[in-house]
Design an enzyme around this catalytic site. Structure first.
Site, PDB file in Angstrom:
ATOM      1  CD  GLU A  93       4.932  -2.058   0.652  1.00  0.00           C
ATOM      2  OE1 GLU A  93       5.171  -1.964  -0.558  1.00  0.00           O
ATOM      3  OE2 GLU A  93       5.111  -1.118   1.441  1.00  0.00           O
TER       4      GLU A  93
ATOM      5  NE  ARG B  85       9.540   7.202  -1.293  1.00  0.00           N
ATOM      6  CZ  ARG B  85       9.998   6.443  -0.314  1.00  0.00           C
ATOM      7  NH1 ARG B  85      10.222   5.157  -0.541  1.00  0.00           N
ATOM      8  NH2 ARG B  85      10.230   6.916   0.888  1.00  0.00           N
TER       9      ARG B  85
ATOM     10  CE  LYS C 116       7.297   6.610   3.339  1.00  0.00           C
ATOM     11  NZ  LYS C 116       6.790   5.298   3.729  1.00  0.00           N
TER      12      LYS C 116
END
Ligand code: COI
Length: 391
Positions: free
Chosen positions: A274, A136, A238
């Site tokens: 989210e 990621r 992220k």
């Protein structure tokens, strides 16, 4: 030419806040990588500790929340814009010095990750799917125009950080060591451009429950003014830039007594996306649904694991758009994240209306949580090789 000393200067041994009592016999015997070994050895030799592997740090393990507890060591590795990361090393945990014009400070060129190390009853130390974080970070680095450590380098750094701070890994069942890898543009830049130099840094802190609610159900506020992510933005990776913009929404919700905020899509304000710090699932009958990772949703490692576990337990799982009406009519709602774990939602409040969900012990989320933590604790067979032993 990279001016490392001007950009990032670590105040290493002189500033260590705590004694390096993780300098165990294994560390002295060369348990860490080449440079890391010498770094750790220097740190060890500069102080007079003779602790054993079994010794714990002086922490009130029963009162761990999710606040920073400074540990002994961090890991750092640097490279230039057009270079590859080569060799990093452990150093004593401490402040770093950055150029005022560092890319990360001026333009938010930075990513972070979160993964956890667990201690089992038999004393074994484990990480949970750290390679997922490594991948990621690579995807995020491409989006943010940064060089990135290889998956192997990432894993090595995470393992070294966990082991060097092993005395901070909580006793079994008392929490975990949260490991925070950072990748940032640390070189100076004035015009908007990728930084000239990059720093990969890994530090760690023992943690317990993320929310003050502990294991109790969360009360979420559905936010229809502020958004977390927009199409084409960086919400799917992220990036550090995804987090400061939601602080105001969180503060407002907490002032009103809510645990956290659930965001809606920024185009139609109709679909759920989210929560500030975690992914969200709804349950209706035998079907679990969660927003698809379409660019505005973070591909959570716990989210991915819960999808697999749900299949194993016989549930259907759908990754798709979920309207606010479906949320309102769900049997059950829960959140997932590395920091959060699996957290049941007791209520959501949308446009002034509070909708309550069942929070009995027969929750689907409870079954998923038990299976997930069972795998992490070694009670449930780890068929997929998710846990990585580091000791
Ligand atoms: C994590 O779950 O690891 C995160 O990065 C969320 C963060 C806001 C604590």
């Amino acid at each position: 030419m990279i001016q490392r000393s001007a950009c990032v200067f670590l105040r290493l041994l002189s500033r260590a806040p705590t004694p390096p009592s993780s300098c165990t016999s294994k560390a002295r015997a060369g348990y860490y990588g080449t440079q890391a070994t010498s770094s750790l050895r220097e740190a060890c030799e500069s102080s007079n500790y003779s602790r054993t592997d079994d010794e714990y740090a002086d922490v009130e393990w029963d009162n761990l929340g999710f606040g920073l507890v400074q540990t002994d060591y961090m890991y750092m590795m640097m490279c230039g814009r057009d270079e590859e990361f080569k060799q990093g090393q452990l150093s004593r945990y401490g402040n770093i010095e950055l150029s005022p014009s560092a890319g990360v400070l001026n333009y938010g060129q930075g990513l972070f990750e979160g993964t956890k190390a667990f201690r089992r009853e038999d004393g074994g130390l484990f990480l949970f799917r750290p390679q997922e974080n490594a991948i990621r970070m690579q995807i995020g680095a491409q989006r943010m125009c940064m060089p990135c450590p290889s998956a192997e380098q990432f894993l090595d750094a995470v393992k070294q950080t966990a082991l060097a701070n092993r005395r901070w890994i909580p006793p079994p069942g008392k929490g975990s060591l949260y490991i925070r890898p950072l990748l940032m543009g640390s070189g100076p830049v004035l015009g908007l451009a990728p930084a000239s130099e990059y720093t990969f840094l890994v530090y760690a802190s023992p943690v317990g429950n993320y929310f003050k609610e502990g294991i109790d159900a969360l009360n979420l506020y559905v936010e229809d003014e502020f958004h977390r992510a927009a199409r084409g933005g960086a919400g799917g990776v992220k990036s550090i830039t995804n987090y400061a913009p939601v602080l105001k929404a969180i503060a407002r919700a907490r002032d009103r007594g809510f645990s956290d905020v659930l965001y809606l899509d920024s185009v139609n304000k109709r679909n759920i996306e989210e929560v500030s710090s975690c992914n969200v699932f709804i349950v209706k009958g035998n079907i679990l649904s969660t927003p698809a990772t379409n660019g505005t949703i973070l591909a959570g490692v716990t989210r991915k694991s819960i999808i697999d576990i749900a299949h194993d337990l016989g549930y259907e799982v759908e990754e798709r758009s979920i309207s606010i009406e479906e949320l309102i009519n769900a049997d059950e709602v829960f959140c997932t994240g590395t920091a959060v774990g699996v957290a049941p939602v007791g209520s959501i409040t949308y446009k002034g209306n509070r909708i309550e969900y069942k929070t009995s012990t027969q929750l689907v989320s409870q079954k998923l949580y038990s299976r997930l933590t069972g795998i992490q604790r070694g009670i449930v067979k780890d068929d997929r090789g998710w846990v990585v032993e580091i000791d």
